[in-house]
Enzyme design. Structure first.
Site, PDB file in Angstrom:
ATOM      1  CB  SER A 153       8.037  26.403 -24.988  1.00  0.00           C
ATOM      2  OG  SER A 153       8.411  27.599 -24.310  1.00  0.00           O
ATOM      3  CB  CYS A 154       8.887  28.719 -29.624  1.00  0.00           C
ATOM      4  SG  CYS A 154       7.139  28.948 -29.225  1.00  0.00           S
ATOM      5  CG  ASN A 318       5.868  31.415 -33.223  1.00  0.00           C
ATOM      6  OD1 ASN A 318       5.779  32.598 -33.585  1.00  0.00           O
ATOM      7  ND2 ASN A 318       5.016  30.489 -33.621  1.00  0.00           N
TER       8      ASN A 318
END
Length: 337
Positions: A153-154, A318
């Site tokens: 994930s970011c 993000n």
């Protein structure tokens, strides 16, 4: 070596930004996009105009026909197929497929792309069973026999490089992470139903919303020596992009905050250059919009209680930072062939 030919499944926030990264890269060629929910002409509009990252100005974008987009002179094939195994990636020449629908995140579902001729699949989300790689942290563990990977994930991409530097230099005993996270597409514009996460159903632009995240635990998957030592949570806040990680850790080897700053600065200028950043200016979240690095350490924002207990702050775009890492991971896989 020829160009790396990629296809994108799912033309949402990450899909469109991965396309932008690919189209600005000399070594990467975007050859195909699949999205069953939007028409080709609407695709051009969504790609060209972006509230956060601005208008696309690197080439003209036009509709050649209902199945082809033109970026300048460069044709990109468009599909609108729901079932991944029916997408003819091979015919379009796409060897690496970015799975960015958010739906096909496990190995079995993502493997459907291989049936259509793709050689490798990169899932742009955490996966429960596909191996996860964070560029700058554990991509060297990738072997060419692995066909389906997750780019994590970011937030894991922000946290893992920071945790690695701290652990390598000072040893992490245990830690807690909080990410103050911008709004994402799954949130609600006004209060609405969200059966699994009641708070998550509340209006995104009016609330600070506590939420769960697996990002800290996932660090244990990419850095096994930290397995079981980190966990965390998230606050969703009413900003549209750029998030920030607050990592509070106990460290084995006592160090002043100045020494910790030095270690992070050295990593940002050395082995993690382009992945880890280091800033001493008085910046705020919008100053990091469009920053392609995974994790930008804010030297002025962190604090130490003593030589063994510290709070570290690191920013990340993000959307844009993460999309750049998706392409970087593909580059690494291509080189490993």
């Amino acid at each position: 070596m020829g160009k790396i030919k990629i296809g994108i499944n799912g033309f949402g926030r990450i899909g469109r930004l991965v396309a932008r990264v690919a189209l600005q890269s000399e070594d990467v060629e975007l050859v195909a996009v699949n999205d069953p929910f939007i028409t080709t002409d609407y695709m051009t509009y969504m790609f060209k105009y972006d509230t956060v990252h601005g208008q696309w100005k690197h080439s003209d974008i036009a509709l050649k026909d209902s199945k082809t987009l033109l970026f300048g002179e460069k044709p990109v094939t468009v599909f609108g197929i729901r079932n991944p195994e029916e997408i003819p990636w091979g015919e379009a020449g796409a060897e690496y497929v970015v799975e960015s629908t958010g739906v096909f995140t496990d190995k079995d579902k993502a493997a459907a792309h291989l049936k259509g001729g793709a050689k490798k699949v990169v899932i742009s989300a955490p996966s429960k069973d596909a191996p996860m790689f964070v560029v700058g942290v554990n991509e060297d563990k990738y072997t060419s026999d692995v066909n389906i990977v997750s780019n994590a994930s970011c937030t894991t991409n922000c946290l893992a490089p920071l945790a690695k530097v701290i652990h390598d230099n000072f040893g992490i005993i245990e830690g807690l992470m909080t990410t103050v996270h911008a709004i994402t597409a799954t949130q609600k514009t006004v209060d609405g139903p969200s059966a699994k996460d009641w708070r998550g159903g509340r209006a995104a632009s009016f609330n600070i919303i506590p939420s769960s995240t697996g990002a800290a635990k996932a660090v244990g998957k990419v850095l096994p020596e930290l397995n079981g030592k980190l966990t965390g949570m998230s606050f969703r806040v009413p900003t549209v992009d750029v998030s920030v990680v607050d990592l509070t850790v106990r460290i084995e080897k006592g160090a002043s905050y100045e020494e910790i700053k030095k270690a992070i600065k050295a990593a940002s200028e050395g082995p993690l250059k382009g992945i880890m950043g280091y800033v001493e200016e008085d910046l705020v979240s919008t100053d990091f919009t469009g920053d392609s690095r995974s994790s930008i350490f804010d030297a002025k924002a962190g604090i130490a209680l003593n030589d063994h207990f510290i709070k570290l702050v690191s920013w990340y775009d993000n959307e844009w930072g993460y999309s750049n890492r998706v392409v970087d991971l593909i580059r690494h896989m291509f080189k490993t062939q």
